[in-house]
Design an enzyme around this catalytic site. Structure first.
Site, PDB file in Angstrom:
ATOM      1  N   GLY A   1       0.812  -1.218   0.000  1.00 24.29           N
ATOM      2  CA  GLY A   1       0.000   0.000   0.000  1.00 24.29           C
ATOM      3  C   GLY A   1       0.836   1.253   0.000  1.00 24.29           C
ATOM      4  O   GLY A   1       0.363   2.327  -0.357  1.00 24.29           O
TER       5      GLY A   1
ATOM      6  N   SER B   1       3.537   1.330  -1.851  1.00 26.97           N
ATOM      7  CA  SER B   1       4.136   1.300  -3.184  1.00 26.97           C
ATOM      8  C   SER B   1       3.835   2.570  -3.970  1.00 26.97           C
ATOM      9  O   SER B   1       2.721   3.104  -3.911  1.00 26.97           O
ATOM     10  CB  SER B   1       3.598   0.104  -3.978  1.00 26.97           C
ATOM     11  N   GLY B   2       4.851   3.028  -4.693  1.00 24.57           N
ATOM     12  CA  GLY B   2       4.668   4.201  -5.542  1.00 24.57           C
ATOM     13  C   GLY B   2       4.843   5.517  -4.829  1.00 24.57           C
ATOM     14  O   GLY B   2       5.000   6.559  -5.474  1.00 24.57           O
TER      15      GLY B   2
END
Length: 279
Positions: free
Chosen positions: A224, A226-227
């Site tokens: 969650g 991520s990015g």
């Protein structure tokens, strides 16, 4: 001057100048609400809107949207996130000014994604090869205010020093298989230089020079996150997105000698600039 009447090279010069002016106009890396960096060791609730470039990337399931990844606002209409956050055919939206997912706070702004550009060398079957980046072009710019702002991009090739105090932020799981928090979390993740992170008892050959490691003890990113950004303060006092959260250990999010691994933003500045210019 009619931009259509000038050469392609001059168009690029004009567009680059325009992007520079926009970033100067809006400013970058200077939140109105300063992040709490005094006592963060393990993850904790972030000060509301102290990471104003942090976005929630949400994917549509049925008639509703759900948080799936983080991301960073780096241009008036551009969000930087991870390639592995994007799946062909899915419908996404971006939420700015978010802090507490459990309630409407009146600071949120929602934008549709007009175009998705995943790095051409990203391969979901070979995560260890790197290039885990994607750029999202929005249908229109969010309104810049105390709750929504731009992060700064580092200089090409810049690498934060070993032990540099950087911060991860996101709504990822609080621990392995644990719940996702309502409120944006932040945690101090000191940078681990490549010569250490690539040791055989650390990440070994799984980490590349186009990546940046941070943490590796009791604090890490998790599903969650991520990015989302690795936020590092520059010598100028501004916050730079030095990394894009890519992967953690498959066994557990918090594993000794397995730092959170980020795509190193400074290794992809040319691709980022070219993408924002041509789309």
């Amino acid at each position: 001057m009619d931009i259509c009447s000038v050469s392609h090279r001059n168009q690029l010069i004009l567009i680059t100048a325009l992007l520079f002016c926009l970033s100067y106009l809006f400013g970058c890396g200077t939140p109105t609400f300063k992040p709490n960096t005094n006592r963060v060791v393990n993850g904790e609730d972030a000060r509301p809107h102290s990471w104003p470039w942090q976005i929630s990337l949400q994917v549509k399931h049925g008639s509703r949207f759900h948080h799936t990844c983080g991301g960073t606002l780096i241009g008036p209409r551009w969000v930087l996130t991870a390639g592995h956050c994007i799946w062909p055919g899915d419908v996404y939206r971006v939420v700015f000014g978010e802090h507490d997912m459990s309630q409407q706070e009146g600071t949120e702004q929602i934008r549709d994604v007009l175009r998705i550009v995943v790095h051409p060398n990203w391969d979901i079957d070979h995560v260890g090869d790197g290039n885990d980046l994607a750029l999202l072009k929005l249908d229109k710019s969010p309104i810049m205010n105390d709750n929504v702002g731009l992060a700064c991009l580092p200089e090409a090739g810049e690498i934060p020093a070993h032990g540099a105090p950087c911060y991860i932020s996101g709504w990822g799981n609080l621990y392995t298989h644990g719940p996702m928090p309502d409120k944006l979390q932040q945690a101090l993740l000191p940078v681990v230089e490549y010569s250490v992170c690539s040791r055989s008892d650390w990440w070994g050959i799984n980490v590349k020079r186009t990546m940046i490691c941070a943490g590796g003890d009791t604090v890490s990113g998790c599903n969650g996150d991520s990015g989302g950004p690795l936020n590092c303060m520059g010598q100028d006092g501004k916050w730079y997105v030095q990394g894009v959260t890519s992967f953690v250990s498959s066994r557990t999010c918090n594993e000794v000698k397995k730092p959170t691994v980020f795509t190193r933003t400074s290794a992809f500045i040319k691709w980022i600039d070219d993408t924002m210019l041509h789309y």
